[in-house]
Design an enzyme around this catalytic site. Structure first.
Site, PDB file in Angstrom:
ATOM      1  N   ARG A 147       0.860  -1.183   0.000  1.00  0.00           N
ATOM      2  CA  ARG A 147       0.000   0.000   0.000  1.00  0.00           C
ATOM      3  C   ARG A 147       0.899   1.236   0.000  1.00  0.00           C
ATOM      4  O   ARG A 147       1.840   1.305   0.800  1.00  0.00           O
ATOM      5  CB  ARG A 147      -0.869  -0.009   1.260  1.00  0.00           C
ATOM      6  CG  ARG A 147      -1.879   1.110   1.306  1.00  0.00           C
ATOM      7  CD  ARG A 147      -2.656   1.100   2.623  1.00  0.00           C
ATOM      8  NE  ARG A 147      -2.153   2.130   3.505  1.00  0.00           N
ATOM      9  CZ  ARG A 147      -2.847   2.638   4.524  1.00  0.00           C
ATOM     10  NH1 ARG A 147      -4.060   2.192   4.807  1.00  0.00           N
ATOM     11  NH2 ARG A 147      -2.331   3.567   5.287  1.00  0.00           N
ATOM     12  N   TYR A 159      -2.759  11.724   6.746  1.00  0.00           N
ATOM     13  CA  TYR A 159      -2.875  10.385   7.305  1.00  0.00           C
ATOM     14  C   TYR A 159      -2.114   9.347   6.478  1.00  0.00           C
ATOM     15  O   TYR A 159      -2.131   9.393   5.257  1.00  0.00           O
ATOM     16  CB  TYR A 159      -4.346   9.938   7.368  1.00  0.00           C
ATOM     17  CG  TYR A 159      -4.449   8.457   7.456  1.00  0.00           C
ATOM     18  CD1 TYR A 159      -4.199   7.831   8.660  1.00  0.00           C
ATOM     19  CD2 TYR A 159      -4.689   7.682   6.335  1.00  0.00           C
ATOM     20  CE1 TYR A 159      -4.217   6.465   8.741  1.00  0.00           C
ATOM     21  CE2 TYR A 159      -4.711   6.319   6.414  1.00  0.00           C
ATOM     22  CZ  TYR A 159      -4.478   5.715   7.620  1.00  0.00           C
ATOM     23  OH  TYR A 159      -4.479   4.357   7.701  1.00  0.00           O
ATOM     24  N   ASP A 210      -5.173   3.875   0.075  1.00  0.00           N
ATOM     25  CA  ASP A 210      -6.282   4.166   0.984  1.00  0.00           C
ATOM     26  C   ASP A 210      -6.643   5.652   0.879  1.00  0.00           C
ATOM     27  O   ASP A 210      -5.821   6.511   1.197  1.00  0.00           O
ATOM     28  CB  ASP A 210      -5.854   3.822   2.422  1.00  0.00           C
ATOM     29  CG  ASP A 210      -7.010   3.827   3.396  1.00  0.00           C
ATOM     30  OD1 ASP A 210      -8.107   4.281   3.028  1.00  0.00           O
ATOM     31  OD2 ASP A 210      -6.805   3.368   4.547  1.00  0.00           O
ATOM     32  N   HIS A 212      -9.172   6.923   2.504  1.00  0.00           N
ATOM     33  CA  HIS A 212      -9.598   7.253   3.866  1.00  0.00           C
ATOM     34  C   HIS A 212     -10.845   8.131   3.924  1.00  0.00           C
ATOM     35  O   HIS A 212     -10.896   9.110   4.676  1.00  0.00           O
ATOM     36  CB  HIS A 212      -8.440   7.882   4.656  1.00  0.00           C
ATOM     37  CG  HIS A 212      -8.312   7.232   5.992  1.00  0.00           C
ATOM     38  ND1 HIS A 212      -8.922   7.732   7.103  1.00  0.00           N
ATOM     39  CD2 HIS A 212      -7.709   6.095   6.349  1.00  0.00           C
ATOM     40  CE1 HIS A 212      -8.695   6.928   8.110  1.00  0.00           C
ATOM     41  NE2 HIS A 212      -7.962   5.909   7.684  1.00  0.00           N
ATOM     42  N   GLU A 236      -9.146   2.127  -1.672  1.00  0.00           N
ATOM     43  CA  GLU A 236      -9.897   1.838  -0.439  1.00  0.00           C
ATOM     44  C   GLU A 236     -10.632   3.065   0.090  1.00  0.00           C
ATOM     45  O   GLU A 236     -10.094   4.174   0.045  1.00  0.00           O
ATOM     46  CB  GLU A 236      -8.880   1.346   0.601  1.00  0.00           C
ATOM     47  CG  GLU A 236      -9.442   1.104   1.975  1.00  0.00           C
ATOM     48  CD  GLU A 236      -8.345   0.706   2.955  1.00  0.00           C
ATOM     49  OE1 GLU A 236      -7.283   0.208   2.512  1.00  0.00           O
ATOM     50  OE2 GLU A 236      -8.537   0.913   4.164  1.00  0.00           O
ATOM     51  N   GLU A 262     -13.698  -1.294   6.671  1.00  0.00           N
ATOM     52  CA  GLU A 262     -13.018  -1.425   7.967  1.00  0.00           C
ATOM     53  C   GLU A 262     -13.836  -0.802   9.097  1.00  0.00           C
ATOM     54  O   GLU A 262     -13.655  -1.179  10.251  1.00  0.00           O
ATOM     55  CB  GLU A 262     -11.605  -0.838   7.910  1.00  0.00           C
ATOM     56  CG  GLU A 262     -11.550   0.664   7.729  1.00  0.00           C
ATOM     57  CD  GLU A 262     -10.120   1.197   7.615  1.00  0.00           C
ATOM     58  OE1 GLU A 262      -9.323   0.609   6.880  1.00  0.00           O
ATOM     59  OE2 GLU A 262      -9.831   2.202   8.272  1.00  0.00           O
ATOM     60  N   ARG A 283     -13.672  -5.219   3.615  1.00  0.00           N
ATOM     61  CA  ARG A 283     -12.535  -5.048   4.525  1.00  0.00           C
ATOM     62  C   ARG A 283     -12.845  -5.351   5.986  1.00  0.00           C
ATOM     63  O   ARG A 283     -12.002  -5.157   6.869  1.00  0.00           O
ATOM     64  CB  ARG A 283     -12.052  -3.598   4.431  1.00  0.00           C
ATOM     65  CG  ARG A 283     -11.583  -3.183   3.079  1.00  0.00           C
ATOM     66  CD  ARG A 283     -10.093  -3.001   3.008  1.00  0.00           C
ATOM     67  NE  ARG A 283      -9.559  -2.164   4.024  1.00  0.00           N
ATOM     68  CZ  ARG A 283      -8.582  -2.521   4.851  1.00  0.00           C
ATOM     69  NH1 ARG A 283      -8.058  -3.732   4.777  1.00  0.00           N
ATOM     70  NH2 ARG A 283      -8.128  -1.692   5.770  1.00  0.00           N
ATOM     71  N   GLU A 339      -4.487  -7.251   5.302  1.00  0.00           N
ATOM     72  CA  GLU A 339      -3.601  -6.135   5.665  1.00  0.00           C
ATOM     73  C   GLU A 339      -2.674  -6.565   6.804  1.00  0.00           C
ATOM     74  O   GLU A 339      -3.099  -7.269   7.729  1.00  0.00           O
ATOM     75  CB  GLU A 339      -4.448  -4.934   6.120  1.00  0.00           C
ATOM     76  CG  GLU A 339      -3.625  -3.712   6.490  1.00  0.00           C
ATOM     77  CD  GLU A 339      -4.498  -2.525   6.913  1.00  0.00           C
ATOM     78  OE1 GLU A 339      -5.693  -2.724   7.183  1.00  0.00           O
ATOM     79  OE2 GLU A 339      -3.960  -1.403   6.973  1.00  0.00           O
ATOM     80  N   TRP A 403     -11.998  11.901   8.234  1.00  0.00           N
ATOM     81  CA  TRP A 403     -10.594  11.512   8.440  1.00  0.00           C
ATOM     82  C   TRP A 403     -10.374  10.127   7.922  1.00  0.00           C
ATOM     83  O   TRP A 403     -11.096   9.224   8.298  1.00  0.00           O
ATOM     84  CB  TRP A 403     -10.209  11.568   9.919  1.00  0.00           C
ATOM     85  CG  TRP A 403      -8.780  11.247  10.070  1.00  0.00           C
ATOM     86  CD1 TRP A 403      -7.728  12.068   9.825  1.00  0.00           C
ATOM     87  CD2 TRP A 403      -8.227   9.969  10.427  1.00  0.00           C
ATOM     88  NE1 TRP A 403      -6.546  11.407  10.019  1.00  0.00           N
ATOM     89  CE2 TRP A 403      -6.823  10.114  10.385  1.00  0.00           C
ATOM     90  CE3 TRP A 403      -8.768   8.739  10.781  1.00  0.00           C
ATOM     91  CZ2 TRP A 403      -5.949   9.068  10.683  1.00  0.00           C
ATOM     92  CZ3 TRP A 403      -7.910   7.697  11.072  1.00  0.00           C
ATOM     93  CH2 TRP A 403      -6.507   7.867  11.024  1.00  0.00           C
TER      94      TRP A 403
HETATM   95  O1  KDG Z   1      -5.399   0.289   8.009  1.00  0.00           O
HETATM   96  C1  KDG Z   1      -6.149   1.046   7.414  1.00  0.00           C
HETATM   97  O2  KDG Z   1      -6.552   0.876   6.269  1.00  0.00           O
HETATM   98  C2  KDG Z   1      -6.608   2.231   8.110  1.00  0.00           C
HETATM   99  O3  KDG Z   1      -7.307   3.023   7.523  1.00  0.00           O
HETATM  100  C3  KDG Z   1      -6.209   2.343   9.538  1.00  0.00           C
HETATM  101  C4  KDG Z   1      -7.220   3.021  10.386  1.00  0.00           C
HETATM  102  O4  KDG Z   1      -7.079   4.371  10.238  1.00  0.00           O
HETATM  103  C5  KDG Z   1      -7.045   2.663  11.818  1.00  0.00           C
HETATM  104  O5  KDG Z   1      -7.080   1.283  11.965  1.00  0.00           O
HETATM  105  C6  KDG Z   1      -8.118   3.335  12.631  1.00  0.00           C
HETATM  106  O6  KDG Z   1      -8.074   2.900  13.946  1.00  0.00           O
HETATM  107 MG    MG Z   2      -8.145   2.071   5.728  1.00  0.00          MG
END
Ligand code: KDG
Ligand code: MG
Length: 403
Positions: A147, A159, A210, A212, A236, A262, A283, A339, A403
């Site tokens: 990634r 991030y 990602d 996010h 993602e 996630e 995910r 992951e 975020w």
């Molecule tokens: O691992 C990822 O894809 C993430 O986006 C990590 C997250 O921000 C994280 O696990 C949040 O607690």
């Molecule tokens: Mg993620």
């Protein structure tokens, strides 16, 4: 086999973890992860105040009945706190059942479907060249899938752009730190990142990214389209997925594969996305989606639509989650990828485990159960420390952004 005791263990060997340990009258014990990053004590209290008293005296072998009892019996359904608590109970009970059978957990699920579990690591850099160096380092270390995240020119903190080592910690402050964001700058930068990586790395490795949850559906469509020449394994969390319909718009514009889930807790969060074939990878993982029992249902639904699994595996998911996820991964017919963010040495010492990494793959090991234990004496040396994920604000006017 009766449950005689259940304890919540909160520790912070480099970061916070919440673990449930269940004991039985036959001397067998099992553990499950209950960590909810930044809201850890809510799950700890849910478990110790409301769930543990209901477990004592129950038959530890009745995993399904206990799952239904905790889910339907609470009346208040779903949500990350409830589902992480149920997941911890479920994982610990599967651990016990497999130990009682003297078998690694994957054998109870149906045995191995593959030789190992392909994982992706995180290459983070402050700029394109830095990220490229990290990608090459991961390729050198044997990873088949990587990634890539990079700092964006003109944005101070982004991030996923971390400490530039094999370890990355998403939570970092006593109070949430604030990051700045500009979708315009990000959208201009990201295709250049992948162009440069493919130019140097070629096309043998899988690349992932990602977003996010930060783009609007149409922006996500634009990014997916711009990334098509670089053949990503997935893009993602392109847009927040509370509105599952939003993914229709992204799909109309790009063939870049989409991964989501996630932050999902139940099958209901992804039902529409899966049934309408709006995503390619789901995910969700053991700890936040109700344990092995519920994750299996999500995967079975996904299999009907050729959606594959890609379990979340950031450092805030404890080794107890990773161990259980790997047994699930090696069995699940529609496996995609797992992951893998490495835990620190302190965390690994608190959670001795039988899984190991070799040549871009993780292997769950052959120890009966899910193969992860907790060293409680060592855990007690690392007391809980409040920590939060950052928040994100638009650079030009400070509006709070995803975020
Ligand atoms: O691992 C990822 O894809 C993430 O986006 C990590 C997250 O921000 C994280 O696990 C949040 O607690
Ligand atoms: Mg993620």
């Amino acid at each position: 086999m009766k449950i005689t005791n259940a304890r919540v263990i909160v520790c912070s060997p480099g970061r916070n973890f919440v673990t449930l340990k269940i004991e039985t009258d036959q001397g067998l014990t099992g553990i499950g992860d209950a960590t909810l990053n930044g809201r850890e004590l809510a799950v700890a209290a849910y478990l110790s105040e409301h769930v543990v008293p209901c477990l004592i005296g129950r038959d530890a072998q009745q995993i399904e009945d206990i799952w239904q009892y905790l889910y339907k019996g609470a009346y208040w359904r779903r949500g990350p706190v409830t589902m992480s608590a149920i997941a911890a109970v479920d994982t610990a009970l599967w651990d016990i059942k497999a130990k009682a059978a003297g078998l690694p957990l994957y054998q109870l699920l149906g045995g191995k479907s593959r030789t190992g579990v392909m994982v992706y690591g995180h290459a983070n850099g402050s700029d394109i060249e830095h990220t490229l160096d990290e990608v090459l380092r991961y390729a050198e270390a044997g990873y088949k899938a990587i990634r890539a995240q990079s700092g964006v020119p003109g944005l101070e903190k982004v991030y996923g752009v971390g400490k530039g080592t094999l370890f990355y910690e998403p939570a970092d402050a006593d109070l949430p730190s604030e990051h700045d964001w500009s979708s315009e700058k990000y959208l201009r930068h990201t295709p250049r990142l992948f162009e440069r990586i493919r130019e140097k790395l070629g096309f043998e490795h899988h690349l992932l990214h990602d977003v996010h949850h930060r783009l609007t559906p149409i922006e996500a469509g634009r990014l997916g389209k711009a990334l098509e020449p670089f053949q990503l394994f997935w893009m993602e969390d392109a847009t927040p997925a509370e509105n599952q319909q939003a993914f229709r718009l992204i799909r109309q514009h790009t063939t870049t594969p989409l991964a989501v889930g996630e932050v999902f807790n139940t099958i209901w969060d992804c039902k529409e996305l899966i049934e309408n074939q709006l995503i390619d990878y789901i995910r969700s993982t053991v700890v936040h989606a109700g344990g092995i029992t519920h994750l299996r249902r999500i995967a079975d639904l996904a299999a009907l639509y050729q959606v594959r699994t890609g379990c979340h595996g950031a450092t805030d998911l404890s080794p107890a989650c990773m161990g259980a996820a790997l047994h699930f991964d090696i069995w699940v017919p529609n496996f995609g990828i797992q992951e893998y963010m490495r835990h620190t040495e302190e965390t690994d010492a608190v959670f001795p485990h039988s899984y190991h990494f070799a040549d871009g793959m993780l292997y769950p090991g052959e120890t009966p159960g899910h193969g992860v234990e907790i060293d409680e004496a060592l855990a007690a040396k690392y007391p809980y420390q409040r920590a939060y994920l950052p928040v994100n604000r638009l650079q030009h006017d400070g509006t709070l952004h995803s975020w």
